[in-house]
Design a protein around this motif. Structure first.
Motif, PDB file in Angstrom:
ATOM      1  N   GLN A  46      90.180  15.280  96.102  1.00  0.00           N
ATOM      2  CA  GLN A  46      89.461  16.317  95.358  1.00  0.00           C
ATOM      3  C   GLN A  46      89.250  15.892  93.901  1.00  0.00           C
ATOM      4  N   ARG A  47      88.748  14.668  93.707  1.00  0.00           N
ATOM      5  CA  ARG A  47      88.546  14.118  92.366  1.00  0.00           C
ATOM      6  C   ARG A  47      87.114  13.637  92.179  1.00  0.00           C
ATOM      7  N   ASN A  48      86.587  13.819  90.971  1.00  0.00           N
ATOM      8  CA  ASN A  48      85.297  13.264  90.575  1.00  0.00           C
ATOM      9  C   ASN A  48      85.482  11.779  90.275  1.00  0.00           C
ATOM     10  N   TYR A  54      88.185  18.365  91.025  1.00  0.00           N
ATOM     11  CA  TYR A  54      87.086  19.272  91.351  1.00  0.00           C
ATOM     12  C   TYR A  54      87.428  20.666  90.849  1.00  0.00           C
ATOM     13  N   GLU A  55      86.405  21.405  90.458  1.00  0.00           N
ATOM     14  CA  GLU A  55      86.634  22.802  90.106  1.00  0.00           C
ATOM     15  C   GLU A  55      87.022  23.530  91.387  1.00  0.00           C
ATOM     16  N   HIS A 106      76.414  20.459  95.861  1.00  0.00           N
ATOM     17  CA  HIS A 106      77.651  20.246  95.103  1.00  0.00           C
ATOM     18  C   HIS A 106      77.548  19.050  94.159  1.00  0.00           C
ATOM     19  N   ARG A 129      80.420  19.045  91.650  1.00  0.00           N
ATOM     20  CA  ARG A 129      81.526  18.257  92.213  1.00  0.00           C
ATOM     21  C   ARG A 129      80.921  16.967  92.735  1.00  0.00           C
TER      22      ARG A 129
END
Length: 154
Positions: A46-48, A54-55, A106, A129
Motif C-alpha cells: 500500500q505504498r506510492n 496510500y491514503e 486511482h 494512489r
C-alpha cells in the motif's frame, strides 16, 4: 524521477542497439518481469512509488459486523491483471480489462461513481494512489539487468 529515467534511456539506448534482436527481447522481458514483481509488491504494501503510504479508505457507514475486508487492490496486483509485454525496443506493464478503469481512477485521482453499475450511485473524487510507477530502486535494478545483458551477452 522522470529525468533520471530519460537519462537512463539516453545512456543505454546506443548500448542496447548493439545487441541482437533476440537478446534485446530477452533483456526487455526480464525488465518487464522485474517491474511486474516490484509494482505488485509495492501495491501489496500500500505504498506510492515515492514511498508514501496510500491514503486510507474512508470508513463505511453501514459496514456489516463480522464482514471480511480485503486490502485495497488485492486482486488488482495479481499477474492476470498486471500484464507485461516486451519487444526488442520496449518493456511495458499495463493493467487490462475492467480493472483498467479502477486503476485509472486511482492512479490519476479522478471522479467516479462508487458503484458504476448503478445509475443513481453517488460520485466522489478518489484520492490519488499511484499503482504503477518507478522507485529509485527500480531504476537501479533495471540498470543492472541491462548492464548484465550488455556485458555478458546472456
Amino acid at each position: 524521477m522522470a529525468d533520471e529515467l530519460s537519462r537512463l534511456a539516453h545512456w543505454v539506448a546506443p548500448l542496447i542497439q548493439g545487441l541482437s534482436v533476440p537478446r534485446r527481447r530477452v533483456a526487455m522481458a526480464q525488465v518487464s518481469t522485474y517491474m511486474r514483481r516490484s509494482n505488485s509488491q509495492r501495491i501489496a504494501e500500500q505504498r506510492n512509488p515515492d514511498g508514501s503510504a496510500y491514503e486510507p479508505r474512508k470508513p463505511r457507514l453501514r459496514a456489516k459486523k463480522g464482514s471480511i475486508r480485503r486490502t485495497m487492490f488485492e486482486k488488482l496486483r495479481q499477474a492476470r491483471h498486471l500484464r507485461k509485454s516486451a519487444t526488442p525496443e520496449s518493456a511495458t506493464l499495463t493493467i487490462n480489462g475492467r480493472s483498467a478503469r479502477i486503476a485509472r481512477v486511482h492512479q490519476l485521482g479522478l471522479r467516479d461513481k462508487v458503484d458504476w453499475r448503478r445509475p443513481n450511485s453517488p460520485s466522489i473524487v478518489y484520492p490519488r494512489r499511484q499503482l504503477l510507477g518507478f522507485t529509485d530502486g527500480d531504476v537501479e535494478a533495471i540498470t543492472e539487468i541491462l548492464l548484465h545483458h550488455i556485458t555478458t551477452g546472456t
